[in-house]
Design an enzyme around this catalytic site. Sequence first.
Site, PDB file in Angstrom:
ATOM      1  N   ASP A 133     -12.157   7.364   4.117  1.00  0.00           N
ATOM      2  CA  ASP A 133     -10.770   6.946   4.932  1.00  0.00           C
ATOM      3  C   ASP A 133     -10.522   5.696   4.862  1.00  0.00           C
ATOM      4  O   ASP A 133      -9.446   5.067   5.518  1.00  0.00           O
ATOM      5  CB  ASP A 133     -10.814   7.475   6.454  1.00  0.00           C
ATOM      6  CG  ASP A 133      -9.507   7.700   7.074  1.00  0.00           C
ATOM      7  OD1 ASP A 133      -8.576   7.937   6.326  1.00  0.00           O
ATOM      8  OD2 ASP A 133      -9.832   7.667   8.413  1.00  0.00           O
TER       9      ASP A 133
ATOM     10  N   ASP B 184      -2.621  10.524   3.626  1.00  0.00           N
ATOM     11  CA  ASP B 184      -3.714  10.369   3.953  1.00  0.00           C
ATOM     12  C   ASP B 184      -4.575  11.201   4.857  1.00  0.00           C
ATOM     13  O   ASP B 184      -4.433  11.036   5.959  1.00  0.00           O
ATOM     14  CB  ASP B 184      -4.024   8.740   4.424  1.00  0.00           C
ATOM     15  CG  ASP B 184      -5.483   8.355   4.649  1.00  0.00           C
ATOM     16  OD1 ASP B 184      -6.394   8.925   3.871  1.00  0.00           O
ATOM     17  OD2 ASP B 184      -5.599   7.483   5.546  1.00  0.00           O
TER      18      ASP B 184
ATOM     19  N   ASP C  36       1.587   6.351   5.541  1.00  0.00           N
ATOM     20  CA  ASP C  36       0.522   5.516   5.202  1.00  0.00           C
ATOM     21  C   ASP C  36       1.125   4.659   3.883  1.00  0.00           C
ATOM     22  O   ASP C  36       0.411   3.851   3.218  1.00  0.00           O
ATOM     23  CB  ASP C  36      -0.679   6.058   4.924  1.00  0.00           C
ATOM     24  CG  ASP C  36      -2.041   5.236   5.037  1.00  0.00           C
ATOM     25  OD1 ASP C  36      -1.723   4.308   5.678  1.00  0.00           O
ATOM     26  OD2 ASP C  36      -3.115   5.619   4.691  1.00  0.00           O
TER      27      ASP C  36
ATOM     28  N   LYS D 163      -9.918  13.195   8.623  1.00  0.00           N
ATOM     29  CA  LYS D 163      -9.188  12.780   9.827  1.00  0.00           C
ATOM     30  C   LYS D 163      -9.348  13.762  10.726  1.00  0.00           C
ATOM     31  O   LYS D 163      -8.995  15.283  10.386  1.00  0.00           O
ATOM     32  CB  LYS D 163      -7.812  12.241   9.621  1.00  0.00           C
ATOM     33  CG  LYS D 163      -7.980  10.696   8.838  1.00  0.00           C
ATOM     34  CD  LYS D 163      -6.421  10.363   8.868  1.00  0.00           C
ATOM     35  CE  LYS D 163      -6.292   9.024   7.938  1.00  0.00           C
ATOM     36  NZ  LYS D 163      -6.628   7.995   8.921  1.00  0.00           N
TER      37      LYS D 163
ATOM     38  N   LYS E  10       0.846  -1.235   0.067  1.00  0.00           N
ATOM     39  CA  LYS E  10      -0.133  -0.001   0.046  1.00  0.00           C
ATOM     40  C   LYS E  10       0.656   1.171  -0.131  1.00  0.00           C
ATOM     41  O   LYS E  10       1.565   1.647   1.015  1.00  0.00           O
ATOM     42  CB  LYS E  10      -0.966  -0.016   1.286  1.00  0.00           C
ATOM     43  CG  LYS E  10      -1.687   1.326   1.394  1.00  0.00           C
ATOM     44  CD  LYS E  10      -2.377   1.385   2.925  1.00  0.00           C
ATOM     45  CE  LYS E  10      -3.220   2.553   3.063  1.00  0.00           C
ATOM     46  NZ  LYS E  10      -3.825   2.605   4.154  1.00  0.00           N
TER      47      LYS E  10
ATOM     48  N   GLU F 202      -9.510   3.839   2.324  1.00  0.00           N
ATOM     49  CA  GLU F 202      -9.109   3.990   1.074  1.00  0.00           C
ATOM     50  C   GLU F 202      -8.062   2.841   0.857  1.00  0.00           C
ATOM     51  O   GLU F 202      -7.909   2.667  -0.409  1.00  0.00           O
ATOM     52  CB  GLU F 202      -8.339   5.105   0.695  1.00  0.00           C
ATOM     53  CG  GLU F 202      -7.122   5.681   1.160  1.00  0.00           C
ATOM     54  CD  GLU F 202      -6.713   5.513   2.709  1.00  0.00           C
ATOM     55  OE1 GLU F 202      -5.538   4.911   3.084  1.00  0.00           O
ATOM     56  OE2 GLU F 202      -7.597   5.524   3.547  1.00  0.00           O
TER      57      GLU F 202
ATOM     58  N   ARG G  61      -7.902  -0.139   1.317  1.00  0.00           N
ATOM     59  CA  ARG G  61      -8.504  -1.412   0.677  1.00  0.00           C
ATOM     60  C   ARG G  61      -8.870  -1.240  -0.617  1.00  0.00           C
ATOM     61  O   ARG G  61      -9.017  -2.275  -1.495  1.00  0.00           O
ATOM     62  CB  ARG G  61      -9.422  -1.907   1.549  1.00  0.00           C
ATOM     63  CG  ARG G  61     -10.599  -1.098   1.761  1.00  0.00           C
ATOM     64  CD  ARG G  61     -11.657  -1.538   3.037  1.00  0.00           C
ATOM     65  NE  ARG G  61     -10.927  -0.842   4.065  1.00  0.00           N
ATOM     66  CZ  ARG G  61     -11.357  -0.970   5.288  1.00  0.00           C
ATOM     67  NH1 ARG G  61     -12.492  -1.800   5.603  1.00  0.00           N
ATOM     68  NH2 ARG G  61     -10.732  -0.733   6.591  1.00  0.00           N
TER      69      ARG G  61
END
Length: 500
Positions: free
Chosen positions: A350, A273, A291, A280, A268, A352, A354
């Site tokens: 959020d 993010d 991230d 967030k 990933k 995201e 996956r």
Amino acid sequence: MKFSIKHMDPVKRRDACVVAGVFEAGGLTEAARALDEASGGYLSAILRSGDMSGKTGSTVVLHDVPGTSCKRVLLAGLGKEERAVEGKVYRDAVGAVFKALQETGTTEAALFLTTVPIGNRDAAWKVSQAAIIAAESTYRFDRLKTQQDATPTRLREVVLAAASRAEVAESRQALQQGLATAEGISLARDLGNLAPNICTPTYLAEQAKAIARNHRLKAAVVDEKAMEKLGMGALLAVARGSRQPAKLIVLEYWGGTKKQKPVVLVGKGVTFDTGGISLKPAAEMDEMKYDMCGAASVLGTLAAIARIKLPLNVVCIIPTTENMPGGNATKPGDVVTSLSGQTIEILNTDAEGRLILCDALTYAERYDPAVVIDVATLTGACVIALGHVASGLLSNDEELATELLQASTQAADPAWRLPLWDDYQEQLKSNFADVANIGGRAGGTITAACFLSRFTRKYRWAHLDIAGTAWKSGKEKGATGRPVPLLTRFLIDRAGEDRP
């Protein structure tokens, strides 16, 4: 730092520093006992005086010890002698040794902790771990500061002691594997620690190409236009709010035979993010530059195995993008079509990671993989479940899960398996699409993996959630480089190399 392995006598070493282990209550290891006898009981007197406790992690530096040829003797505590020395005790002791060495003016050291019996660990394990820990002790990330560290380590050479001449030959390969792993860890940490305005998807792609050039790998970068033609609607949905173009990075290492199916690593790569429209909280949002540590770890792993020249085929796939709340950003309630053809209702922007992973996992099918392992800072729920000690492991294949758990133990890079039962799939039902991208708070790590499992039915697959292990917060804030040790060990074992 230069490393070597030798069978040697601690009393005759002329190094700037000789390192030997001691126990609580005055117990001595074999190397310490030899030094003590040569010095007429000098070390024993130090222990009796209370200047050295022998507790795990304690150290003391002695100068001009009588009867020895070295300038310094560094004593390292190994805990209670009546207990078998465990792997963690050994690692903690080695870590304390290298921290102490950095604070001296020594340029070379001979480490005799590698001759101490450690539970069921062999000499190769001790050597590889010592090399990794030594390299980690010198790691600094100050490239973005106008003034670098004014007191860099003077330590230039480390000789690791072997208990016998036979062990010297046995441990050489382990030393090279340890050094390669350390190099991969440092690469992953560097990428994770970079500021997000520098480490963008485009920058990550450029670094991947540089790794490919350095190690003669095959590299390709799929841009957004090509993603649209392929039908990567899930990945592109995350990228819509950002001005930074998304990339799908593919690196191929062909070290095995032509008939050998590749291991595919998917990392990933969300370089920042914000949470998107599902924004967030502001506090600690700066840490969302980490991230992309899944991407960093698979790049570090690939660099490590390329340095070892592992006889194995490995493909690295990295979906990378920012997740931003722009005017064109995906909204909660939007439905997108993934590369697999499955439709996804995005209930929370959020969640995201996956979304970008599912398209990459479908893309992995074209390689007819032996196994696929994805690595992601995926869920805060994993931090709640496992803290910052173990990475979460979920898999659709028992044998693969066992291999990864064994590698995690061997690499001292812990992972813990969580269930992936069909019962949890119920939480992902959607009234408007094939699947929802979240399943509620309960079992969040598991339902995230259940989502990914819907895109991995054509091959053996495992998922590593590294949200709790990829970086540290607070005073020691920074990327850890995990799970490069686990993945590198897994690939070494899979290639049939000798297991340190």
